[in-house]
Each structure stands twice: as structure tokens, then as C-alpha cells.
Design a protein around this motif. Structure first.
Motif, PDB file in Angstrom:
ATOM      1  N   ASP A  38       0.801  -5.262  -5.196  1.00 26.23           N
ATOM      2  CA  ASP A  38       0.439  -6.651  -5.531  1.00 26.23           C
ATOM      3  C   ASP A  38      -0.345  -6.718  -6.636  1.00 26.23           C
ATOM      4  OD1 ASP A  38       0.781  -9.458  -5.196  1.00 26.23           O
ATOM      5  OD2 ASP A  38      -0.642  -9.554  -3.785  1.00 26.23           O
ATOM      6  N   GLY A  39      -0.175  -7.341  -7.801  1.00 23.21           N
ATOM      7  CA  GLY A  39      -1.235  -7.301  -9.046  1.00 23.21           C
ATOM      8  C   GLY A  39      -1.309  -6.119  -9.878  1.00 23.21           C
ATOM      9  N   GLY A  40      -0.691  -5.107  -9.857  1.00 26.66           N
ATOM     10  CA  GLY A  40      -0.837  -4.102 -10.557  1.00 26.66           C
ATOM     11  C   GLY A  40       0.102  -2.787  -9.900  1.00 26.66           C
ATOM     12  N   PHE A  41      -0.543  -1.611 -10.137  1.00 24.46           N
ATOM     13  CA  PHE A  41       0.292  -0.445  -9.900  1.00 24.46           C
ATOM     14  C   PHE A  41      -0.745   0.638  -9.145  1.00 24.46           C
ATOM     15  CE2 PHE A  41       1.656  -2.445 -13.582  1.00 24.46           C
ATOM     16  CZ  PHE A  41       3.266  -2.409 -13.686  1.00 24.46           C
ATOM     17  N   PHE A  42      -0.043   1.609  -8.610  1.00 24.05           N
ATOM     18  CA  PHE A  42      -0.771   2.913  -8.216  1.00 24.05           C
ATOM     19  C   PHE A  42      -0.099   3.950  -9.278  1.00 24.05           C
ATOM     20  CE2 PHE A  42      -1.121   1.549  -3.506  1.00 24.05           C
ATOM     21  CZ  PHE A  42      -2.272   1.465  -3.576  1.00 24.05           C
ATOM     22  N   ALA A  43      -0.894   4.541  -9.813  1.00 21.23           N
ATOM     23  CA  ALA A  43      -0.439   5.518 -10.757  1.00 21.23           C
ATOM     24  C   ALA A  43      -0.535   6.888 -10.193  1.00 21.23           C
ATOM     25  CB  ALA A  43      -1.331   5.520 -12.103  1.00 21.23           C
TER      26      ALA A  43
END
Ligand SMILES: Cc1cc2nc3c(=O)[nH]c(=O)nc-3n(C[C@H](O)[C@H](O)[C@H](O)COP(=O)(O)OP(=O)(O)OC[C@H]3O[C@@H](n4cnc5c(N)ncnc54)[C@H](O)[C@@H]3O)c2cc1C
Length: 488
Positions: A163-168
């Protein structure tokens, strides 16, 4: 590495570094690179950067027209317009703000040169190692910014949308780690390692394009691959990475010769040696078939030792180290893989189909190059669209706070060893199927093998290593390219 950043940029070539430098000091930026910061295709660039810096001698319309002619008018006109009209400002920043030392005339003005496909002398350069000069100066500038963290030997191998972005997910040396960000910019460069012979750095395995493809982004024109007409074909011919004899050597008047040391370009194109790259590469292959001989040469010895040593010091030294003195004899050359025109489809702000995910530089397809890139437009594209990505992200950043869920456990890196030779088998398939003039039989057969490799790589429970990540990327690139050739 922190738990979270405002932006993660994968790549420390011209696109990634210039993008990072366009964020204000209050934004935390993580720049990832596969090896050390300087190892990139940017560092290898020789000829220069194309830009209209003198509106008395040149014009935007002429640069646009040259770009469209080289690209067979398959270019996106809006992106070309942005590239040509905004690019000069970014190039000026390179020497005014970051200290890039472009060659100058005695009166102190920039000494622009000519390259194939350009109708004006508009390529600014630092001798014959422009990319190294730009890379050094941008790396130095990035190192001075306290808001930018650089993670060397850190390979982005997977992105999870949250939600709202990324896990890299990153393989750092041999350890898997995870971090989070609301915005990610892929600036991972090209795909040269897919082919048997390439001018590209070993980092060019298409990782960013694979990540975007796996996430469902559109990938466009991955079969629009540029084969450079003149890679060095003397000395040790077994090495995969081929040294480039820059376009600028033809720009300065070199003649292309066949196995009889005779000029032949008049048989194929009236622009002769200054025809765009794809035309010259195809002409060499057709001439090699006509002569049943693959020996070709670039001859510029007539320009004299003094000029050549000053204008092309690196090329002169490299050739000499392999036993060829370009001031006295023709340089043996042959086409090889050089550049990717296609890539992750992005809009004019370098945004992909996925919210908050951007791509810039050689891994992206802005449409500026059409079917064939005009020489020296690539560094320019990295600058313009790297900056545009940063500006678009900055405009959106204040829309809401990013609070990621707790980071997941990093992946286990243990597993079965990767079978030897899969990468070279992929290279052989691609060389047979899609080198300069595609062979449809080899495309059909090659695709079956590649698809078997992909299934095996995904199901094989292999150890998470750099080799595994890159082989998966190479197989994915080969799959997409061969599918596109088949569909065309
Ligand atoms: C020999 C040669 C000569 C050239 N000459 C010219 C020229 O004169 N003019 C011109 O305009 N263009 C030239 N080009 C093309 C131009 O150099 C490149 O297209 C351009 O530099 C690409 O920049 P980039 O930032 O997109 O990628 P790159 O400079 O290749 O950088 C890619 C970065 O991504 C990182 N990376 C890759 N995968 C991952 C991953 N999974 N995780 C983390 N990081 C990753 C790498 O470590 C690297 O830092 C030349 C290219 C070559 C090879």
C-alpha cells in the motif's frame, strides 16, 4: 541500509545518478548498484553527448529530423521534442554544475564533433572517453550529498507492491535484505549479456526489465536491438565483451573496407560510411555474404599520427595493445550487440504503467529512438528522463505519508547450485536467431529451449545468487525478444 527511504534508485549509470542528483536535500535516496558505482555502460561511452548548444550553426529541428531519420520515423515525436529541446540545459549543467570537462577549442568554446546520422557537429565529448568523465563527475557529486546513500554490490532482484509503495528485495553481497520506499526508479541499463558478443559491461543483464515485466508493466520493442557496426575484431577474439571503435572514428572520416581492403558502402547506401548504424551493420553482413568472408576494416590512418593520438587516445592505446597501430594500418572490425532501443514502456515523465514505479535510461522505452538510435542520443536520454522522473516524483511526494507495514523476513539464499552453461546456451541461441538479420527457423527453435530454461529456473529451487538472478533475467529477455520477432 535503512528500513525505508523516500526513493530507491536501482542503477548508478547516467540515468540513476542524474536522477538522484535532482532530488532536494530533504529527500532520502538509496542508489543501488550491482558492482562498484562506476561499473556501467555509462562509464564505457566513448563518442559523446548530442545536444544543440549553438543555435547559430544548428537547430532543434535539425536534431529532431536526424533522430527521426535514424529511428525510421517510428520515434515518439513528443518524447523526441522533449529530448532535443530540454537536453541542452542538462548538458550545460554537466559542465557548469558538475565540472564535466568537455573538449574545447583554443578560444574556449566547446569543440563539438560529428557522428554517423548527424547533419551538424553537435556531439560534445571528452576525448574518446566521455562516459568515464561523466560517470566520474556524477559519482563524485552523489558522494557529496548527505541525503543519498550508495549501496554497492547490491542487486535488486524482486519488488513487492504494498500500500503506497514497494518492498525492495536486494541481494547484498551474499545476504538477502529488504527495505521499503514509496517510489522506485529502475535505471538498470541494457541487456548486452544476452548476446554472445557485446560492447556492454557485464552488469547489462536486463534485471530491471525483468522486474517490471514480472510486475505486469508493458515492455515495448525489446527486439529493437542495435548492433554496432564497428567493434574491434583484432587481438583475442574469444572475449565476450568487445571493445568499441567509436562512431566518431567514422565521423572524423574513416573508410570502411571489405576483405579486399576496398570501400563498399556505395553498394548499399548513398550516405556511405556516415549512414546510421543499423544501415552500416546490415551492409557489412550483406557484404560478408557477398564476399563469403568476415574480415572488415576501418581505415583512418591517412589522418596522421598527431591528430589520431590526440583525438582518439584511448582507442589508439587499446588497438596498439592488441597489435594494431591505427595511425599506420586499418583497424579490424565486425558488428556486435551494442544497445537496446526498447524496454520498459514509460510516459514522458518516465513513469511506468505501475503507480510510483519509474524507469529511465537504457532499460526504459521512452520512444525517442524509434527503431534505431541516433549516435550519442543515449546519454542525453538518460539525463533528460532521469531528471524528469525525479521532478515528477517530487511533485507527487507530498501527497500523503508513507507508512509501510513491518518489513518481511529476507529470503533464504540457500538452494541447489545452478547448472553450468545455461547463460552461454542463451547467448548461442540469440546469436543464431537474432543477430543483425533474424533467422526465423532459429527463432522458433530457440524459443522452445528458452521457455524450458525459464520453467526450470523458476521451479528448480536454486540458491539465490547473482548468477541465478542474472540467468533468470537473460532467459526472460531472450523469451520476450524472440516472441516479439515472431509476432512482427
Ligand atoms: C562501449 C559503449 C559506448 C557507448 N558510447 C556512447 C556514446 O558515445 N554516447 C551515448 O549517448 N551513448 C553511448 N553508449 C550508450 C550509453 O553509454 C548507455 O546507453 C547509457 O550509458 C546507459 O545508461 P544507464 O544509466 O541507463 O545504464 P548504465 O550506465 O548501464 O548503468 C546501469 C546501472 O544499473 C545497475 N544495475 C543493473 N542491474 C541492477 C540490479 N539488479 N540491481 C541494482 N543495480 C543494478 C548497474 O550496476 C549500473 O550501475 C555507449 C555504450 C557502450 C557500451
Amino acid at each position: 541500509m535503512l528500513k525505508q527511504y523516500d526513493v530507491i534508485i536501482a542503477g548508478s549509470g547516467v540515468a540513476g545518478l542524474y536522477c538522484a542528483l535532482n532530488f532536494p536535500a530533504d529527500k532520502t535516496v538509496l542508489v543501488l548498484c550491482k558492482e562498484n558505482m562506476e561499473e556501467s555502460n555509462t562509464d564505457l561511452a566513448q563518442g559523446g553527448v548530442a545536444a544543440v548548444l549553438d543555435l547559430q550553426e544548428d537547430s532543434y529541428d535539425l536534431h529532431i529530423e536526424d533522430t527521426m531519420i535514424a529511428g525510421h520515423r517510428e520515434n515518439d515525436p513528443v518524447s523526441v521534442d522533449l529530448l532535443v529541446k530540454e537536453g541542452p540545459c542538462d548538458v550545460r549543467r554537466l559542465y557548469q554544475e558538475f565540472g564535466v570537462d568537455f573538449d574545447k577549442r583554443p578560444d574556449g568554446s566547446l569543440n563539438a564533433t560529428l557522428e554517423g546520422g548527424h547533419c551538424r557537429r553537435r556531439i560534445v565529448h571528452h576525448k574518446d572517453s566521455t562516459g568515464h568523465e561523466i560517470s566520474q563527475k556524477l559519482c563524485a557529486a552523489v558522494r557529496q550529498r548527505s541525503n543519498i546513500e550508495i549501496a554497492e554490490y547490491s542487486i535488486l532482484y524482486h519488488l513487492d507492491r504494498i500500500d503506497g509503495g514497494f518492498f525492495a528485495h536486494i541481494l547484498q553481497k551474499d545476504q538477502a535484505v529488504v527495505t521499503a520506499a514509496p517510489y522506485v526508479v529502475l535505471a538498470t541499463g541494457g541487456i548486452g549479456q544476452v548476446y554472445r558478443y557485446t560492447t556492454n559491461s557485464p552488469i547489462a543483464t536486463g534485471d530491471g526489465i525483468r522486474l517490471a515485466w514480472e510486475m505486469g508493466c508493458r515492455i515495448s520493442h525489446l527486439d529493437y536491438v542495435q548492433f554496432h557496426p564497428s567493434s574491434f575484431a583484432g587481438g583475442d577474439t574469444t572475449t565476450r565483451q568487445r571493445f568499441l571503435i567509436s562512431e566518431a572514428v567514422r565521423g572524423e572520416g574513416a573508410y570502411l573496407l571489405n576483405c579486399h581492403k576496398e570501400r563498399f558502402m556505395h553498394l548499399y547506401d548513398q550516405r556511405l560510411e556516415l549512414a546510421p548504424r543499423d544501415v552500416v551493420a546490415k551492409s557489412i553482413i550483406l557484404e560478408s555474404r557477398r564476399q563469403a568472408d568476415e574480415h572488415f576494416y576501418l581505415d583512418i590512418a591517412y589522418k596522421g599520427e598527431e591528430f589520431l593520438k590526440k583525438r582518439f587516445p584511448m582507442i589508439y592505446e587499446k588497438c596498439l595493445a592488441s597489435g594494431v597501430d591505427m595511425t599506420k594500418e586499418p583497424i579490424p572490425i565486425f558488428p556486435c550487440h551494442h544497445y537496446l532501443m526498447g524496454g520498459i514502456r514509460v510516459n514522458t515523465n518516465a513513469k511506468t504503467d505501475i503507480d510510483r514505479l519509474y524507469a529511465a535510461g537504457e532499460c526504459a522505452c521512452t520512444g525517442v529512438h524509434g527503431r534505431n538510435r541516433l549516435a550519442s542520443n543515449s546519454l542525453l536520454e538518460g539525463l533528460v528522463f532521469g531528471r524528469r522522473a525525479a521532478q515528477d516524483i517530487c511533485r507527487k511526494m507530498h501527497q500523503g505519508q508513507f507508512t509501510p507495514p513491518p518489513l518481511p523476513q529476507p529470503d533464504n539464499t540457500h538452494g541447489a547450485p545452478l547448472p553450468k552453461g545455461m547463460d552461454t546456451a542463451i547467448n548461442d541461441i540469440m546469436q543464431r536467431a537474432s543477430f543483425v538479420l533474424p533467422d526465423m527457423g532459429a527463432v522458433r527453435e530457440g524459443l522452445k529451449t528458452i521457455d524450458r530454461y525459464m520453467a526450470r529456473l523458476k521451479m528448480g529451487q536454486f540458491a539465490l545468487t547473482r548468477e541465478y538472478i542474472e540467468t533468470l533475467s537473460l532467459a526472460t529477455m531472450a523469451h520476450i525478444i524472440l516472441k516479439e520477432i515472431q509476432a512482427r
